[in-house]
Design a protein around this motif. Sequence first.
Motif, short mmCIF file in Angstrom:
data_model
loop_
_atom_site.label_atom_id
_atom_site.label_comp_id
_atom_site.label_asym_id
_atom_site.label_seq_id
_atom_site.Cartn_x
_atom_site.Cartn_y
_atom_site.Cartn_z
N SER A 102 -1.48 -31.13 31.66
CA SER A 102 -0.24 -31.12 30.87
C SER A 102 0.85 -30.38 31.65
O SER A 102 0.58 -29.73 32.67
CB SER A 102 -0.47 -30.42 29.54
N GLU A 103 2.06 -30.44 31.14
CA GLU A 103 3.14 -29.66 31.73
C GLU A 103 2.78 -28.18 31.76
O GLU A 103 3.00 -27.49 32.77
CB GLU A 103 4.43 -29.87 30.94
N LYS A 104 2.23 -27.68 30.68
CA LYS A 104 1.86 -26.27 30.59
C LYS A 104 0.84 -25.90 31.66
O LYS A 104 0.91 -24.82 32.28
CB LYS A 104 1.32 -25.97 29.20
N TRP A 110 0.35 -27.49 34.62
CA TRP A 110 0.97 -27.49 35.95
C TRP A 110 1.77 -26.20 36.17
O TRP A 110 1.75 -25.61 37.26
CB TRP A 110 1.88 -28.71 36.11
N ARG A 111 2.46 -25.76 35.14
CA ARG A 111 3.21 -24.50 35.27
C ARG A 111 2.25 -23.33 35.52
O ARG A 111 2.53 -22.45 36.33
CB ARG A 111 4.06 -24.25 34.02
N CYS A 164 0.97 -35.98 32.69
CA CYS A 164 2.22 -35.23 32.62
C CYS A 164 3.39 -36.19 32.89
O CYS A 164 3.37 -36.96 33.86
CB CYS A 164 2.22 -34.10 33.65
N GLU A 165 4.41 -36.14 32.06
CA GLU A 165 5.51 -37.10 32.13
C GLU A 165 6.26 -37.03 33.46
O GLU A 165 6.60 -38.06 34.04
CB GLU A 165 6.49 -36.85 30.97
N ASN A 166 6.51 -35.83 33.94
CA ASN A 166 7.29 -35.69 35.18
C ASN A 166 6.80 -34.48 35.96
O ASN A 166 7.45 -33.43 35.99
CB ASN A 166 8.79 -35.56 34.86
N PRO A 167 5.64 -34.57 36.60
CA PRO A 167 5.04 -33.38 37.23
C PRO A 167 5.88 -32.79 38.35
O PRO A 167 5.86 -31.57 38.55
CB PRO A 167 3.70 -33.91 37.75
N VAL A 196 8.45 -30.60 36.79
CA VAL A 196 7.83 -29.38 36.26
C VAL A 196 7.55 -28.38 37.38
O VAL A 196 7.84 -27.18 37.25
CB VAL A 196 6.52 -29.75 35.52
N GLU A 200 9.40 -24.71 37.78
CA GLU A 200 8.65 -23.45 37.78
C GLU A 200 8.86 -22.70 39.09
O GLU A 200 8.96 -21.47 39.11
CB GLU A 200 7.17 -23.73 37.54
#
Length: 324
Positions: A31-33, A35-36, A81-84, A87, A91
């Motif tokens: 998820s985005e979370k 990857w961050r 993830c929509e746009n890794p 993201v 970050e």
Amino acid sequence: MIKRINGTFLEFHHLGLPEGKYFNPIIHDFSEKQWRAKVNEIAKLKMKYIVIMETANFDDDKYNECYYNSKYYKKSKEIKCENPIEVILDECDKLNINVFMSVGFYSNWWKTFENMTKESAFERAFLAMDELHEQFSFHKSFYGWYFPDESEISYYMDEEFISYVNRYSAKVHSLSCKYKTLIAPYGTCKLKADENYINQLKRLDVDFVAYQDEVGVKKTTENETAAFYKALKKAHDIANRSKLWADVEVFTFEGDVYKSALIPANINRLKKQLEAISPYVEEIIIFEYQGLFNEPGTIAFCGHVDSINYYKEYKKLLDEIEKN
């Protein structure tokens, strides 16, 4: 004095499928979370560079996908993830990490010579570079471009490789003079750093050359690499064009080389790898944090179970390096 690891490659999909056994299926679902979180793990180990390995994967049969919103290419359905890329850059903006954007793979990764010479590969990649620059250039972390097609240096660089690098560099310069450029060739153990090689370096338009140390793929050992990088430092100093970096392989194989999973190497081997090359290189990046290191308790675990201990052992080594 040992230099610390200052950067790592980062992938959305590892094309060597047996090698990616322990992390491919997991990173596809990040998820985005997550990857961050993974970027924050990298920052906690004081790394200041992330090299995005690929922005697309193209071949004639299986993969024809990209990892950003493109007008020209089909977006990967595997990556949740929509746009890794957005993201990661966002970050990295917060964490003062510099990102190298990949120009590949817009032709079949397994056919390196075609990637470096086919006009269709250049055309697809240049369209993507225009899009990537348009979408992401506002990020302060967007530091440069990475040219991922690797041609083995067998004594000397192929002339086609030099042409490939210089053509991509010209494209980068047309986008903005602010960007740095990076390559990470292999063949380090075969390279002949003599006058002929120095002349090739003088003609190579790239800012950083991060030679693979080739210890992970068992072409050489941590006891042999110092001699290679010592000779390369002399060559790069004379050529006075590209900076000398190292791409240290922090992995070993679960079984046969290239035909089995990448797993964490022994920390003592890694320490020797760093000790051997530190006197000669400006920066050390690794292949790769992802899948081989995991911070204890991370919400973004991916890789082999031993990756948690590898993280802890490297953190201890990093603390020692920082004290000296």
